[in-house]
Design an enzyme around this catalytic site. Structure first.
Site, short mmCIF file in Angstrom:
data_model
loop_
_atom_site.label_atom_id
_atom_site.label_comp_id
_atom_site.label_asym_id
_atom_site.label_seq_id
_atom_site.Cartn_x
_atom_site.Cartn_y
_atom_site.Cartn_z
N ALA A 1 36.23 1.83 -11.59
CA ALA A 1 36.26 0.98 -12.78
C ALA A 1 36.25 -0.48 -12.36
O ALA A 1 37.02 -0.87 -11.46
CB ALA A 1 37.48 1.28 -13.64
N ARG B 1 20.68 -2.49 -2.77
CA ARG B 1 20.46 -3.31 -1.58
C ARG B 1 20.91 -2.58 -0.32
O ARG B 1 20.27 -2.69 0.73
CB ARG B 1 21.23 -4.63 -1.73
CG ARG B 1 21.11 -5.58 -0.54
CD ARG B 1 21.88 -6.87 -0.79
NE ARG B 1 23.31 -6.64 -0.91
CZ ARG B 1 24.15 -6.55 0.11
NH1 ARG B 1 23.70 -6.63 1.37
NH2 ARG B 1 25.45 -6.37 -0.09
N CYS C 1 28.86 -16.17 -20.38
CA CYS C 1 29.43 -17.52 -20.41
C CYS C 1 28.46 -18.55 -20.98
O CYS C 1 28.87 -19.66 -21.33
CB CYS C 1 29.85 -17.93 -19.00
SG CYS C 1 31.11 -16.84 -18.29
#
EC number: 1.8.1.14
Length: 438
Positions: free
Chosen positions: A274, A22, A43
Site C-alpha cells: 500500500a 524500468r 497539485c
C-alpha cells in the site's frame, strides 16, 4: 510471467508501475483506475482553475495509450476494484462504463487508491469539490457557462487557500468561511496571521467559526444567521481514504480506514503493498506514527516498492519528516517535522528568529520568521516552521536535511551558508537559531 496489478493510476500507482517496468522488462503489469484520467498533477489543479496554468493539458502527464506505447503497461480507466480476495489472489473489477464485473488474478498487488474529498452533504447544483482533473473541468466549465462571480470557499486547509487565491487571480470574488478559528493546521496557529492580513489587504471577505446551515438555490443560510447569495460553492473540508473495497479482505485497516504498512510498504497480507494517501507509516526522526498524504511520500513509496518487487529487499523506508509548503498570495508558509498538536508528547523548547530574508541593505528585503522546536533531552530538532515573502522554502529544506541526519539545534551554528547580499546574511537565520538555543 509474474502479473502485477496496481489499483490507482495517479502519483503513487502510475509511478510505481513505471519504476517496476524500468527494473523489470518482462512482468505483466496492469493498472485499474476508477476515474477518467491517469497520471495527472493533483497539485496543479488550483492553478488550472486560476488560469495560472494556461493549458490544462500541462497537468496531464500521460494517457493510457501513451503510457502503453512508452512502457508496455496496460491502464484501464473507469475500472474500479470493488473487492479483494487475498486468499485466491484475485481482485473483483467493475467496468463503470458497461457495469460488467470480472475477476483479475495477481502475483503482486499494489494498492494506491488515494483519497476522496469529503462533502458537506447538501443537495445542490452549485456545490463542487476538487480532487481530480474531472472536478477541475467541472468547476471551470460551470464558471464559464454561468458567468460566475461570487464564490464561497468552505474550509481553510492548504487546498482551500490555494483555490481561493486562484479564484481571486481569475477575477472572481471569493469569500472564505471555516467552521473553527484554526486555519492551515499544519502551521503554528500564531504564524498564520499573514493569511488573514492578506485577505484584509485584498478586501476578500472571510468568517471563522462559521458554517452553512442550508442551501436553497443560490441562497445560503449560515449558522450565524446570515443569509447571502453565491453563484458557486467549493468545499474543501478534508478527505477520507478510498478503502471501502478493502474491508472485506484480510488487510488490516486502522480506525480511520488507512492501511498501516511496514518499512517495505507491505501490508499484513503477503504480496500486497500500500502506498500514497491510503498508507500510514512513521516519522523518521521521532518514534511516532505518521500519515503524510503529500506527493513526495507517494513517489518515494513507489520507488521502494518497485525495488522490492524487482528483488532488492534491502531497501527500506526510513520514515517521514512531513515537509510541507503552501503559497498564499505574497507569503509562503512552510514547516517540517511533527505537527503542532503532536509537540505535547515531548519535553521541548522553542527558539525563533525574525529578520530579513537577505541583507537588509539589498533592495526588496522582507521579514522572514523562522521557528525551531527541539527536544530538551537530546537537543535534536522536532519541528521547524517558516513564514515570509522570500526564503521560507530554502530554510525549511535545509532544516529537513538537518533533521534527516539527526543534527542537534546547537549544530545549526556550523551550517555554512551560501552568502551574497541578495540571498542571505553572513550568519543566516538558521545559524542564529543555533546561537540563540545555546
Amino acid at each position: 510471467m509474474p502479473k502485477i496489478v496496481v489499483v490507482g493510476a495517479v502519483a503513487g500507482g502510475a509511478t510505481c508501475a513505471s519504476q517496476i517496468r524500468r527494473l523489470d522488462k518482462e512482468s505483466d503489469i496492469i493498472i485499474f483506475e476508477k476515474d477518467r484520467d491517469m497520471s495527472f498533477a493533483n497539485c496543479a489543479l488550483p492553478y488550472v482553475i486560476g488560469e495560472v496554468v494556461e493549458d490544462r493539458r500541462y497537468a496531464l502527464a500521460y494517457t493510457p495509450e501513451k503510457f502503453y506505447d512508452r512502457k508496455q503497461i496496460t491502464v484501464k480507466t473507469y475500472h474500479e476494484v470493488i473487492a479483494i480476495n487475498d486468499e485466491r489472489q484475485t481482485v473483483s473489477v467493475l467496468n463503470r462504463k458497461t457495469n460488467e464485473q470480472f475477476e483479475e488474478s495477481y502475483d503482486k498487488l499494489i494498492l494506491s487508491p488515494g483519497a476522496s474529498a469529503n462533502s458537506l452533504g447538501f443537495e445542490s447544483d452549485i456545490t463542487f469539490t476538487l480532487r481530480n482533473l474531472e472536478d477541475t473541468d467541472a468547476i471551470d466549465q460551470f464558471i464559464k457557462a454561468n458567468q460566475v462571480d461570487k464564490v464561497l470557499v468552505v474550509g481553510a486547509g492548504y487546498v482551500s487557500l490555494e483555490v481561493l487565491e486562484n479564484l481571486n487571480e481569475r477575477g472572481l470574488h471569493p469569500t472564505l468561511i471555516h467552521r473553527s478559528d484554526k486555519i492551515n493546521k499544519l502551521m503554528d496557529a500564531d504564524m498564520n496571521q499573514p493569511i488573514l492580513d492578506e485577505l484584509d489587504k485584498r478586501e476578500i471577505p472571510y468568517r471563522l467559526n462559521e458554517e452553512i446551515n442550508a442551501i436553497n438555490g443560490n441562497e445560503i443560510t449560515f449558522k450565524s444567521g446570515k443569509v447571502e447569495h453565491y453563484d458557486m460553492i467549493i468545499e474543501g473540508v478534508g478527505t477520507h481514504p478510498n478503502s471501502k473495497f478493502i474491508e472485506s479482505s484480510n488487510i488490516k485497516l486502522d480506525r480511520k480506514g488507512f492501511i498501516p504498512v511496514n518499512d517495505k510498504f507491505e501490508t499484513n497480507v503477503p504480496n500486497i503493498y500500500a502506498i500514497g494517501d491510503i498508507a500510514t507509516s512513521h516519522y523518521r526522526h521521532v518514534d511516532l506514527p505518521a500519515s503524510v498524504p503529500l506527493a513526495w511520500g507517494a513517489h518515494r513509496a513507489a520507488s521502494i516498492v518497485a525495488e522490492q518487487i524487482a528483488g532488492n529487499d534491502t531497501i527500506e523506508f526510513k520514515g517521514f519528516l512531513g515537509n510541507n509548503i503552501v503559497k498564499f498570495f505574497d507569503y509562503t508558509f512552510a514547516s517540517v517535522g511533527v505537527k503542532p498538536n503532536e509537540l505535547k508528547q515531548f519535553d521541548y523548547k522553542m527558539v525563533e528568529v525574525t529578520q530579513g530574508a537577505h541583507a537588509n541593505y539589498y533592495p526588496g528585503n522582507s521579514p522572514l520568521h523562522l521557528r525551531v522546536y527541539y527536544d530538551t533531552s537530546n537537543r535534536q530538532i522536532l519541528r521547524a516552521a517558516a513564514v515570509g515573502k522570500e526564503g521560507a522554502d530554502k530554510r525549511i529544506d535545509v532544516l529537513s536535511m538537518a533533521m534527516m541526519n539527526q543534527l542537534t539545534v546547537d549544530e545549526l551554528t556550523e551550517f555554512e551558508v551560501a552568502y551574497a547580499p541578495p540571498y542571505s546574511h553572513p550568519k543566516d537565520l538558521i545559524n542564529m537559531i543555533g546561537y540563540k538555543a545555546k
